[in-house]
Design a protein around this motif. Structure first.
Motif, PDB file in Angstrom:
ATOM      1  N   MET A  64       0.820  -1.204   0.000  1.00 44.76           N
ATOM      2  CA  MET A  64       0.000   0.000   0.000  1.00 44.76           C
ATOM      3  C   MET A  64       0.861   1.263   0.000  1.00 44.76           C
ATOM      4  O   MET A  64       0.408   2.328  -0.406  1.00 44.76           O
ATOM      5  CB  MET A  64      -0.905   0.014   1.240  1.00 44.76           C
ATOM      6  CG  MET A  64      -2.087  -0.929   1.148  1.00 44.76           C
ATOM      7  SD  MET A  64      -3.422  -0.201   0.175  1.00 44.76           S
ATOM      8  CE  MET A  64      -4.776  -1.312   0.571  1.00 44.76           C
ATOM      9  N   LYS A  65       2.072   1.152   0.459  1.00 43.98           N
ATOM     10  CA  LYS A  65       2.924   2.329   0.611  1.00 43.98           C
ATOM     11  C   LYS A  65       3.167   3.000  -0.730  1.00 43.98           C
ATOM     12  O   LYS A  65       3.447   2.368  -1.740  1.00 43.98           O
ATOM     13  CB  LYS A  65       4.263   1.923   1.236  1.00 43.98           C
ATOM     14  CG  LYS A  65       5.145   3.108   1.603  1.00 43.98           C
ATOM     15  CD  LYS A  65       6.402   2.651   2.321  1.00 43.98           C
ATOM     16  CE  LYS A  65       7.279   3.843   2.709  1.00 43.98           C
ATOM     17  NZ  LYS A  65       8.515   3.412   3.416  1.00 43.98           N
ATOM     18  N   GLY A  66       3.034   4.303  -0.742  1.00 39.26           N
ATOM     19  CA  GLY A  66       3.281   5.084  -1.943  1.00 39.26           C
ATOM     20  C   GLY A  66       2.067   5.263  -2.832  1.00 39.26           C
ATOM     21  O   GLY A  66       2.160   5.940  -3.855  1.00 39.26           O
ATOM     22  N   ARG A  69      -5.091   7.670  -2.229  1.00 36.99           N
ATOM     23  CA  ARG A  69      -6.297   7.070  -1.675  1.00 36.99           C
ATOM     24  C   ARG A  69      -7.077   6.282  -2.718  1.00 36.99           C
ATOM     25  O   ARG A  69      -7.607   5.212  -2.438  1.00 36.99           O
ATOM     26  CB  ARG A  69      -7.169   8.151  -1.036  1.00 36.99           C
ATOM     27  CG  ARG A  69      -6.621   8.672   0.291  1.00 36.99           C
ATOM     28  CD  ARG A  69      -7.653   9.548   0.994  1.00 36.99           C
ATOM     29  NE  ARG A  69      -7.895  10.782   0.263  1.00 36.99           N
ATOM     30  CZ  ARG A  69      -7.209  11.913   0.465  1.00 36.99           C
ATOM     31  NH1 ARG A  69      -6.221  11.941   1.358  1.00 36.99           N
ATOM     32  NH2 ARG A  69      -7.497  13.020  -0.218  1.00 36.99           N
ATOM     33  N   LYS A  70      -7.175   6.833  -3.931  1.00 36.07           N
ATOM     34  CA  LYS A  70      -7.904   6.132  -4.999  1.00 36.07           C
ATOM     35  C   LYS A  70      -7.249   4.796  -5.315  1.00 36.07           C
ATOM     36  O   LYS A  70      -7.932   3.767  -5.456  1.00 36.07           O
ATOM     37  CB  LYS A  70      -7.947   7.008  -6.247  1.00 36.07           C
ATOM     38  CG  LYS A  70      -8.651   6.366  -7.448  1.00 36.07           C
ATOM     39  CD  LYS A  70      -8.697   7.335  -8.619  1.00 36.07           C
ATOM     40  CE  LYS A  70      -9.408   6.734  -9.821  1.00 36.07           C
ATOM     41  NZ  LYS A  70      -8.633   5.593 -10.386  1.00 36.07           N
ATOM     42  N   GLN A  71      -5.937   4.786  -5.406  1.00 32.60           N
ATOM     43  CA  GLN A  71      -5.223   3.544  -5.709  1.00 32.60           C
ATOM     44  C   GLN A  71      -5.347   2.534  -4.565  1.00 32.60           C
ATOM     45  O   GLN A  71      -5.453   1.328  -4.805  1.00 32.60           O
ATOM     46  CB  GLN A  71      -3.753   3.857  -5.987  1.00 32.60           C
ATOM     47  CG  GLN A  71      -3.528   4.627  -7.278  1.00 32.60           C
ATOM     48  CD  GLN A  71      -2.094   5.117  -7.419  1.00 32.60           C
ATOM     49  OE1 GLN A  71      -1.426   5.430  -6.427  1.00 32.60           O
ATOM     50  NE2 GLN A  71      -1.617   5.190  -8.658  1.00 32.60           N
ATOM     51  N   ARG A  76      -7.645  -2.528  -2.500  1.00 35.95           N
ATOM     52  CA  ARG A  76      -8.470  -3.274  -1.546  1.00 35.95           C
ATOM     53  C   ARG A  76      -9.514  -4.107  -2.271  1.00 35.95           C
ATOM     54  O   ARG A  76      -9.804  -5.237  -1.876  1.00 35.95           O
ATOM     55  CB  ARG A  76      -9.142  -2.314  -0.564  1.00 35.95           C
ATOM     56  CG  ARG A  76      -8.186  -1.668   0.431  1.00 35.95           C
ATOM     57  CD  ARG A  76      -8.949  -0.936   1.523  1.00 35.95           C
ATOM     58  NE  ARG A  76      -8.049  -0.181   2.375  1.00 35.95           N
ATOM     59  CZ  ARG A  76      -7.843   1.131   2.284  1.00 35.95           C
ATOM     60  NH1 ARG A  76      -8.516   1.838   1.367  1.00 35.95           N
ATOM     61  NH2 ARG A  76      -7.007   1.752   3.085  1.00 35.95           N
ATOM     62  N   GLU A  77     -10.106  -3.544  -3.337  1.00 35.82           N
ATOM     63  CA  GLU A  77     -11.076  -4.300  -4.122  1.00 35.82           C
ATOM     64  C   GLU A  77     -10.429  -5.546  -4.730  1.00 35.82           C
ATOM     65  O   GLU A  77     -11.011  -6.636  -4.700  1.00 35.82           O
ATOM     66  CB  GLU A  77     -11.648  -3.425  -5.233  1.00 35.82           C
ATOM     67  CG  GLU A  77     -12.521  -2.276  -4.744  1.00 35.82           C
ATOM     68  CD  GLU A  77     -12.945  -1.367  -5.880  1.00 35.82           C
ATOM     69  OE1 GLU A  77     -12.604  -1.693  -7.048  1.00 35.82           O
ATOM     70  OE2 GLU A  77     -13.615  -0.355  -5.631  1.00 35.82           O
ATOM     71  N   LYS A  78      -9.237  -5.389  -5.291  1.00 34.93           N
ATOM     72  CA  LYS A  78      -8.542  -6.518  -5.899  1.00 34.93           C
ATOM     73  C   LYS A  78      -8.202  -7.576  -4.856  1.00 34.93           C
ATOM     74  O   LYS A  78      -8.354  -8.776  -5.097  1.00 34.93           O
ATOM     75  CB  LYS A  78      -7.263  -6.036  -6.593  1.00 34.93           C
ATOM     76  CG  LYS A  78      -7.505  -5.172  -7.817  1.00 34.93           C
ATOM     77  CD  LYS A  78      -6.184  -4.755  -8.448  1.00 34.93           C
ATOM     78  CE  LYS A  78      -6.394  -3.873  -9.666  1.00 34.93           C
ATOM     79  NZ  LYS A  78      -5.109  -3.443 -10.263  1.00 34.93           N
ATOM     80  N   ARG A  79      -7.738  -7.136  -3.701  1.00 32.53           N
ATOM     81  CA  ARG A  79      -7.406  -8.086  -2.641  1.00 32.53           C
ATOM     82  C   ARG A  79      -8.639  -8.842  -2.171  1.00 32.53           C
ATOM     83  O   ARG A  79      -8.593 -10.052  -1.922  1.00 32.53           O
ATOM     84  CB  ARG A  79      -6.767  -7.351  -1.464  1.00 32.53           C
ATOM     85  CG  ARG A  79      -5.340  -6.892  -1.720  1.00 32.53           C
ATOM     86  CD  ARG A  79      -4.771  -6.200  -0.496  1.00 32.53           C
ATOM     87  NE  ARG A  79      -3.346  -5.900  -0.662  1.00 32.53           N
ATOM     88  CZ  ARG A  79      -2.614  -5.269   0.239  1.00 32.53           C
ATOM     89  NH1 ARG A  79      -3.183  -4.838   1.365  1.00 32.53           N
ATOM     90  NH2 ARG A  79      -1.339  -5.051   0.032  1.00 32.53           N
ATOM     91  N   PHE A  80      -9.751  -8.125  -2.032  1.00 31.90           N
ATOM     92  CA  PHE A  80     -10.983  -8.759  -1.581  1.00 31.90           C
ATOM     93  C   PHE A  80     -11.407  -9.856  -2.558  1.00 31.90           C
ATOM     94  O   PHE A  80     -11.724 -10.982  -2.159  1.00 31.90           O
ATOM     95  CB  PHE A  80     -12.088  -7.710  -1.448  1.00 31.90           C
ATOM     96  CG  PHE A  80     -13.396  -8.250  -0.955  1.00 31.90           C
ATOM     97  CD1 PHE A  80     -13.594  -8.484   0.396  1.00 31.90           C
ATOM     98  CD2 PHE A  80     -14.430  -8.520  -1.837  1.00 31.90           C
ATOM     99  CE1 PHE A  80     -14.798  -8.991   0.859  1.00 31.90           C
ATOM    100  CE2 PHE A  80     -15.636  -9.028  -1.389  1.00 31.90           C
ATOM    101  CZ  PHE A  80     -15.818  -9.263  -0.035  1.00 31.90           C
ATOM    102  N   ALA A  81     -11.413  -9.532  -3.857  1.00 35.69           N
ATOM    103  CA  ALA A  81     -11.804 -10.515  -4.867  1.00 35.69           C
ATOM    104  C   ALA A  81     -10.833 -11.694  -4.897  1.00 35.69           C
ATOM    105  O   ALA A  81     -11.249 -12.855  -5.020  1.00 35.69           O
ATOM    106  CB  ALA A  81     -11.877  -9.849  -6.244  1.00 35.69           C
TER     107      ALA A  81
END
Length: 222
Positions: A64-66, A69-71, A76-81
């Motif tokens: 997540m570093k760097g 907020r949008k990214q 998070r959406e990709k990780r959830f899926a």
């Protein structure tokens, strides 16, 4: 029996889980058009083997570093899926219901008790769910374990997963259809017995005795 189970399940699925203007789901039989008198063969489905539950998609390792907020939201959406994909592919998961409804037109009832579940494991199925009978809304229980799991198919779709299989409760056959959204996490379970059809809405978890509702309401064994 298998085709009947699939047809009944398809008629009970919520439109919120179906993609707009998409063809029928992979587990549904192919229907011929009104002007086509030649029957069409059903699609060839490949049984999904169980995989190690510890396998995770590469996207789970992205830092997540760097990121702005949008990214971060997109990641998070990709990780959830990816985590739902891993969970379903493990064939080792538990469905916890939040509501139930006798189909086709029974009243929806909320489920607050956290100890009800439907568990699919590599070598057996565990079922402990309330059911509703008739206009009196008489509550009965489905409470059984089964080592007899037949025709397990898990098909990846645009919106998530469509899972179907059969399981035996003694001499009674139970048809199972489970839809899992990788976008919202909503899971819809339809159970069809010879004399009862129930629809449950809830979510998937990876353990039988450690779900969020169990912790929230203090049902975990001490």
């Amino acid at each position: 029996m298998k085709r009947l189970c699939i047809l009944l399940a398809a008629s009970l699925l919520p439109t919120t889980l179906l993609p707009a203007q998409q063809p029928a789901q992979p587990v549904s039989p192919v229907s011929a058009g009104a002007d086509n008198s030649v029957p069409q063969p059903p699609p060839t489905l490949v049984q999904q083997p169980a995989v190690d539950v510890t396998v995770h998609a590469v996207v789970d390792e992205e830092p997540m570093k760097g990121l702005d907020r949008k990214q971060r939201r997109e990641l998070r959406e990709k990780r959830f899926a990816a985590r739902i994909d891993s969970l379903v592919q493990s064939r080792n998961y538990v469905f916890y219901p939040n509501s139930m409804q006798q189909s086709p037109d029974g009243e929806t009832q909320l489920i607050y008790a956290g100890f009800y579940y439907f568990g699919v494991f590599t070598d057996h199925v565990e079922v402990h769910l309330p059911t509703e009978r008739g206009v009196s809304q008489y509550i009965e229980m489905l409470n059984f374990d089964s080592m007899s799991l037949r025709d397990y198919h898990a098909a990846r779709t645009q919106w998530g997963w469509n899972i179907s299989f059969g399981v035996a409760d003694g001499d009674r056959n139970v048809c199972v259809n489970l839809l899992v959204s990788t976008v919202t996490g909503e899971s819809v379970l339809v159970l069809m017995t010879p004399n009862l059809t129930m629809k449950y809405v809830g979510y998937l978890w990876w353990q039988r005795d450690d779900g969020p509702k169990l912790r929230r309401y203090g049902y975990l064994d001490r």
